[in-house]
Motif scaffolding. Structure first.
Motif, PDB file in Angstrom:
ATOM      1  N   GLY A   9     -37.849  13.914  12.679  1.00 38.79           N
ATOM      2  CA  GLY A   9     -36.487  13.863  12.135  1.00 38.79           C
ATOM      3  C   GLY A   9     -36.477  13.203  10.766  1.00 38.79           C
ATOM      4  N   HIS A  10     -37.202  12.074  10.636  1.00 38.52           N
ATOM      5  CA  HIS A  10     -37.250  11.395   9.331  1.00 38.52           C
ATOM      6  C   HIS A  10     -37.907  12.293   8.269  1.00 38.52           C
ATOM      7  N   ILE A  11     -38.918  13.055   8.644  1.00 42.40           N
ATOM      8  CA  ILE A  11     -39.571  13.943   7.658  1.00 42.40           C
ATOM      9  C   ILE A  11     -38.598  15.033   7.209  1.00 42.40           C
ATOM     10  N   TYR A  64     -30.522 -10.495   9.360  1.00 39.02           N
ATOM     11  CA  TYR A  64     -31.120  -9.262   9.862  1.00 39.02           C
ATOM     12  C   TYR A  64     -30.147  -8.100   9.652  1.00 39.02           C
ATOM     13  N   PRO A  65     -30.573  -6.895   9.370  1.00 39.91           N
ATOM     14  CA  PRO A  65     -31.946  -6.493   9.047  1.00 39.91           C
ATOM     15  C   PRO A  65     -32.260  -6.857   7.595  1.00 39.91           C
ATOM     16  N   GLY A  66     -33.441  -7.439   7.418  1.00 39.45           N
ATOM     17  CA  GLY A  66     -33.722  -8.097   6.154  1.00 39.45           C
ATOM     18  C   GLY A  66     -34.103  -7.195   4.998  1.00 39.45           C
ATOM     19  N   VAL A  89     -33.691  -8.396   1.105  1.00 38.75           N
ATOM     20  CA  VAL A  89     -34.835  -8.713   0.240  1.00 38.75           C
ATOM     21  C   VAL A  89     -34.765  -7.850  -1.012  1.00 38.75           C
ATOM     22  N   SER A  90     -34.460  -6.586  -0.797  1.00 39.20           N
ATOM     23  CA  SER A  90     -34.418  -5.635  -1.902  1.00 39.20           C
ATOM     24  C   SER A  90     -33.332  -6.009  -2.916  1.00 39.20           C
ATOM     25  N   LYS A  91     -32.190  -6.476  -2.406  1.00 44.21           N
ATOM     26  CA  LYS A  91     -31.087  -6.862  -3.299  1.00 44.21           C
ATOM     27  C   LYS A  91     -31.506  -8.026  -4.194  1.00 44.21           C
ATOM     28  N   GLY A 138     -37.801   7.369   6.875  1.00 40.16           N
ATOM     29  CA  GLY A 138     -37.726   6.128   7.641  1.00 40.16           C
ATOM     30  C   GLY A 138     -36.829   5.142   6.913  1.00 40.16           C
ATOM     31  N   GLY A 139     -36.407   4.107   7.624  1.00 41.98           N
ATOM     32  CA  GLY A 139     -35.439   3.151   7.081  1.00 41.98           C
ATOM     33  C   GLY A 139     -35.833   2.578   5.727  1.00 41.98           C
ATOM     34  N   VAL A 140     -37.132   2.289   5.529  1.00 43.63           N
ATOM     35  CA  VAL A 140     -37.565   1.650   4.280  1.00 43.63           C
ATOM     36  C   VAL A 140     -37.489   2.632   3.098  1.00 43.63           C
ATOM     37  N   SER A 141     -37.360   3.922   3.386  1.00 42.63           N
ATOM     38  CA  SER A 141     -37.251   4.882   2.279  1.00 42.63           C
ATOM     39  C   SER A 141     -35.921   4.727   1.547  1.00 42.63           C
ATOM     40  N   ALA A 142     -35.029   3.863   2.066  1.00 39.60           N
ATOM     41  CA  ALA A 142     -33.795   3.547   1.323  1.00 39.60           C
ATOM     42  C   ALA A 142     -34.084   2.596   0.167  1.00 39.60           C
ATOM     43  N   ASN A 143     -35.278   2.000   0.156  1.00 42.36           N
ATOM     44  CA  ASN A 143     -35.586   0.965  -0.837  1.00 42.36           C
ATOM     45  C   ASN A 143     -35.683   1.537  -2.257  1.00 42.36           C
ATOM     46  N   ILE A 144     -34.833   1.012  -3.126  1.00 47.81           N
ATOM     47  CA  ILE A 144     -34.718   1.556  -4.489  1.00 47.81           C
ATOM     48  C   ILE A 144     -36.018   1.390  -5.271  1.00 47.81           C
TER      49      ILE A 144
END
Ligand code: KG4
Ligand code: ZN
Length: 392
Positions: A159-161, A229-231, A235-237, A324-330
Motif C-alpha cells: 500500500g505504501h509503495i 509522540y509521534p516524534g 524533530v523535523s520541525k 511509509g510515515g517517514v516519507s512525509a519528512n521534508i
C-alpha cells in the motif's frame, strides 16, 4: 470498473475507504467515493508510543461507525426494508464470537443495512501490530462471508509503495506511467528497507535495517529531546527551523554503515550518539535542541540517500519510490530529489502526497485492486493476520 471496500487497522489508525477502480497497473485510476479515518494518536501519546491493547480496543469500537460513514459518503448505505433472514451464517457466528463488542455492533449493522453494491473487500493482513491487525482481518472476513464477496489480503507495505506511484486527479488518484525496475525505499515506524520491483507486484528485498527502523529512531530521539509522540514530525520541525536560521551546526553525528558494501542500514548507533550528546551537554538550550535535531536528521537522510543511490546503481532502477510515515519528512524528500538530480537524472522520483504518507485505507484499496487484477484472492475462512508479513 470495480468498487473496493478497504480496511486498515495495522497500527494506530482505523480506516475504511471505498474506491472505484479502473485500468491496468500502469494506467489505473481510483475515485475515492468514501473515506473515513480515526487516528488514535491522542490516546497513545501518554504512553509515548502505540499501546497494543488500546489500539485493538479502539479498532473494535470504531470499525462499524467508520464503515457506515464511508458507505454513506459513497451513497451505498441503504436501510434493509425486507431483511431476508435474521439468521447469521454459521461461519460468521464463529467469527463473531471472538470479538464480542465489535460483533454485536456488526451483526446489528448487517441486519439493518442492505448489501452494498461493491465488488470486493480488501484488508491489511500485515505487517503491523498483530492484535490490531486481527481486528481488521476478522471484520473483513465477516463482511466477505455475509455479503458473499471476494476478499483480498493486502500487504501494508505494498500500500505504501502504490501510494507513491499515484498523482492526485480530481476526487481521486491516477497512476503515472511507471518505468520498471522500480526501487522502493520504505521508511516507517517499523520498517527501513530497500525493495526492488522488476515486474508489477513482484518484489525482492535487497536491504533492510539491522536494528531500529528510521521512524523508530526519530521517535526515540524526540523523546530524548522531550518532544511529544509521534516524534518524527516534531524533530523535523526543529531541524527545519535551525536550517532556516543558520548554515552551521556545532554537532556532528555518525552515519552508520554509510560506506558498507551492502544495502543494509543501522540506526541504533546514531540514536545512541544523540543520547551521549544529550548526556554530555546536560540540560539543552532550545537552540541546542534544534541543532541536535538537525544533526540527527542530516545523518539519517545522508545514509538513506547514499544507500538508495547505491541500490539504483546495482539494480538499474528507473524509478525510485518512497513510502511509509517517514516519507512525509521534508528534508529526506529534498535530499533524495537533489541527489537524483545530480547523480541519476534519468531516474524518476515518486513521492506520495502528504495525505497518503500516514497509514490510510485508500492505499490499501489501491493495492487491493492491483491484487484483484492478478486474481490474488484470499479465503475468508482461513485468512490470518501476520505481524511480520514480508513483501517478497
Ligand atoms: O507508516 P507509519 O504511519 O506507521 C507505520 O507503519 O510504522 O509511520 C509512522 C512513523 C513514526 O515513526 C513517525 O514518527 C514517522 O513515521 N514520521 C516522520 C514524519 N512523519 C511521520 N518521521 C520523520 N519526519 C516526519 N515528518
Ligand atoms: Zn505504515
Amino acid at each position: 470498473m470495480k468498487t473496493i471496500l478497504a480496511i486498515e487497522t495495522s497500527c494506530d489508525e482505523t480506516a475504511v475507504s471505498i474506491l472505484e477502480c479502473t485500468g491496468d497497473f500502469n494506467s489505473a485510476s481510483f475515485r475515492v467515493a468514501g473515506n473515513a479515518l480515526l487516528s488514535q494518536i491522542d490516546l497513545h501519546r501518554e504512553y509515548g508510543g502505540v499501546y497494543p491493547a488500546i489500539a485493538k480496543r479502539e479498532h473494535a469500537k470504531n470499525l462499524v461507525p467508520l464503515l457506515a460513514s464511508a458507505l454513506e459518503e459513497a451513497e451505498l448505505l441503504h436501510e434493509d426494508i425486507q431483511p431476508v433472514s435474521s439468521e447469521l451464517d454459521e461461519r460468521l457466528v464463529v467469527l463473531l464470537e471472538r470479538e464480542p463488542e465489535l460483533w454485536s455492533a456488526l451483526s446489528a449493522f448487517l441486519h439493518e443495512s442492505e448489501r452494498p453494491q461493491i465488488d470486493a473487500i480488501a484488508v491489511t493482513a500485515g505487517p503491523g501490530l498483530e492484535p490490531a491487525l486481527w481486528v481488521g482481518v476478522n471484520f473483513a472476513r465477516a463482511l466477505a462471508i455475509a455479503w458473499d464477496l471476494p476478499l483480498v489480503s493486502v500487504n501494508h507495505m505494498e500500500g505504501h509503495i502504490i501510494s507513491a506511484l499515484v498523482k492526485e486527479d480530481g476526487d481521486g488518484y491516477r497512476v503515472e506511467d511507471t518505468a520498471l525496475p522500480l526501487l522502493a525505499l520504505l521508511i516507517s515506524g517499523g520498517h527501513t528497507e530497500l525493495v526492488v520491483m522488476r515486474d508489477w507486484l513482484s518484489y525482492e528485498r535487497i536491504g533492510e535495517t539491522r536494528d531500529d527502523a528510521v521512524g523508530e529512531a526519530f521517535d526515540k530521539v524526540a523523546r530524548m529531546l522531550d518532544l511529544p509522540y509521534p516524534g518524527g514530525p516534531e524533530v523535523s520541525k526543529l531541524a527545519e527551523e535551525d536550517r532556516e536560521d543558520s548554515s552551521t551546526n556545532p554537532f556532528s553525528l555518525p552515519r552508520p554503515m554509510i560506506d558498507s558494501p551492502d544495502l543494509d542500514f543501522s540506526f541504533s548507533g546514531l540514536k545512541t550518539a544523540v543520547l551521549y550528546t544529550v548526556k554530555e551537554q546536560g540540560a539543552l538550550s532550545p537552540l541546542q535542541k534544534r541543532q541536535l535535531a538537525r544533526a540527527f536528521e542530516d545523518a539519517a537522510a545522508d545514509v538513506l540517500v547514499a544507500k538508495s543511490l547505491k541500490a539504483i546503481q546495482q539494480t538499474g532502477a528507473r524509478t525510485l519510490a518512497i513510502g511509509g510515515g517517514v516519507s512525509a519528512n521534508i528534508h529526506i524528500r529534498r535530499a533524495l530529489a537533489e541527489a537524483l538530480a545530480e547523480s541519476e537524472p534519468e531516474v524518476t522520483l515518486c513521492i506520495p502526497g502528504i495525505e497518503l504518507t500516514g497509514d490510510n485505507a485508500v492505499m490499501i484499496g489501491m493495492a487491493g485492486y492491483f491484487r484483484l487484477l492478478k486474481q490474488d484472492v484470499a479465503d475468508p475462512e482461513t485468512l490470518a493476520a501476520d505481524g511480520n508479513r514480508c513483501l517478497s
